[in-house]
Write an enzyme that holds these catalytic residues in place. Structure first.
Site, PDB file in Angstrom:
ATOM      1  N   GLU A 137       0.824  -1.214   0.000  1.00 56.53           N
ATOM      2  CA  GLU A 137       0.000   0.000   0.000  1.00 56.53           C
ATOM      3  C   GLU A 137       0.859   1.264   0.000  1.00 56.53           C
ATOM      4  OE1 GLU A 137      -2.993  -0.270  -0.678  1.00 56.53           O
ATOM      5  OE2 GLU A 137      -3.225  -2.422  -0.285  1.00 56.53           O
ATOM      6  N   HIS A 170       1.994   2.027  -3.433  1.00 56.33           N
ATOM      7  CA  HIS A 170       0.982   2.725  -4.230  1.00 56.33           C
ATOM      8  C   HIS A 170       1.138   4.238  -4.069  1.00 56.33           C
ATOM      9  CE1 HIS A 170      -1.444  -0.307  -6.075  1.00 56.33           C
ATOM     10  NE2 HIS A 170      -1.795  -0.895  -4.938  1.00 56.33           N
TER      11      HIS A 170
END
EC number: 3.4.24.-
Length: 292
Positions: A150, A153
Site C-alpha cells: 500500500e 501505491h
C-alpha cells in the site's frame, strides 16, 4: 477493491452532476443554430467536465474512504494500544524507506474482510488503512508485506496517475454520450427533442462510463504488479510473497465456504469476469514475484 470502486463511482456521480448543472444553465452549448454539433465546442466542454470530475473525485477520495469505511485514524502521539502503535510505526518506517517526506495517516476500520487500502489526493495527504479482519487473520510478516504494498501505491503516485487516465476516459465519455444523444434526438419530434436529448445524455453517459471503467480497471490491475514489486523492495521479497500466499489461502478458504453454502441453497455460483476485477489473479502475482 473498494477504494477503486469508490473512486470510479464518485467520479461518475460528480461528472453526471456537473453535466446536468451545466446543461440546465446552458453553459458550454455545443449545438449550433442549425441544429448541428459544434465539434470544437463539444470537445472543450468534454475536457472541462471530464477532468473536473476526475480531479474532484481525487480531492474527495480520502474523505470519502474515511466516511464510507468508518476509518478510525490513529494519532501517533495519542493513547494507542500496543497493536495500534505497531501498525503506525510499521507504516511510518516503510514510508520513510520509500522516501516519502510526509507520513500518511494511518487508520483501522471494523470489518471481518481481510483488506487494506491506500488513498489520498497526493503523497502529502495520503491514508493507509487496514481492516480488523486483516490484523486478526494475518501474521506480522504478512501485514508488513501488505502495508509495504500500500505504501508503494502512494510512493508510485498511483492515484494521481489513475486520475489523469480517468480524466481522459471521462473526456471520451462526455463527448461520445452527447454525440449519441444528439443523434437520437434527430429521430423525434422537434418539440420533444430537447427533453429526449437531455435524458439520452444521462443514459449514454452512464453506459459509456461503465464501459470506460474497464480501461481504468485494466490499469488498476497493471499497477498492482508494480505495487507488489514496491512492497517486496520495502518489506522484503519473502514477506511480500508470504503476504500474497496468506491472502491466497484465505481466499481459497472463503471460496470453499461459499461454495458449500451455495450448494446447500441450490444456487449456481458464477465466477466474475477478470475484466471487472481491480486486482490480477493472486497466483499470477505470486508467480511474477517469485520469478523476479
Amino acid at each position: 477493491m473498494k477504494r477503486i470502486l469508490l473512486f470510479i463511482l464518485t467520479n461518475l456521480l460528480v461528472m453526471v452532476t456537473i453535466g446536468i448543472i451545466l446543461s440546465v444553465f446552458g453553459v458550454g452549448s455545443y449545438i449550433n443554430e442549425a441544429g448541428g454539433i459544434d465539434v470544437r465546442s463539444l470537445l472543450i466542454f468534454s475536457l472541462i467536465v471530464g477532468f473536473t470530475g476526475a480531479f474532484i473525485s481525487l480531492a474527495m477520495s480520502r474523505w470519502i474512504a474515511k466516511r464510507m469505511m468508518n476509518v478510525q485514524v490513529l494519532n501517533p502521539s495519542g493513547n494507542l494500544s500496543q497493536g495500534e502503535r505497531q501498525i503506525v510505526e510499521m507504516v511510518h518506517r516503510l514510508s520513510q524507506a520509500a522516501g516519502l517526506l510526509h507520513m500518511p495517516e494511518v487508520g483501522i476500520y471494523e470489518s471481518k474482510e481481510v483488506n487494506a487500502f491506500a488513498t489520498g489526493p497526493s503523497k502529502k495527504r495520503s491514508l493507509v488503512a487496514v481492516s480488523t479482519g486483516l490484523l486478526e487473520e494475518m501474521d506480522s510478516d504478512a501485514v508488513e508485506g501488505i502495508i509495504g504494498h500500500e505504501v508503494a501505491h502512494i510512493a508510485n503516485g498511483d492515484m494521481v496517475t489513475m486520475t489523469l487516465l480517468q480524466g481522459v476516459v471521462n473526456t471520451f465519455v462526455v463527448f461520445l454520450s452527447r454525440l449519441a444523444a444528439w443523434a437520437v434526438s434527430r429521430f423525434v419530434k422537434e418539440d420533444v427533442a430537447p427533453i429526449v436529448h437531455f435524458i439520452a445524455v444521462i443514459v449514454f453517459q452512464i453506459v459509456f462510463s461503465i464501459l470506460g471503467s474497464l480501461v481504468v480497471l485494466a490499469f488498476s490491475r497493471y499497477r498492482e504488479f508494480h505495487a507488489d514489486a514496491g512492497g517486496a523492495h520495502l518489506a522484503g521479497k519473502d514477506k511480500m510473497i508470504h503476504a500474497l500466499q496468506r491472502l491466497q489461502a484465505y481466499t481459497d478458504r472463503m471460496k470453499d465456504d461459499k461454495q458449500t453454502a451455495i450448494s446447500t441453497l441450490k444456487i449456481s455460483g458464477k465466477k466474475r469476469s477478470p475484466l471487472f476485477s481491480t486486482h490480477p489473479d493472486l497466483e499470477e502475482r505470486i508467480r511474477r514475484l517469485q520469478a523476479s
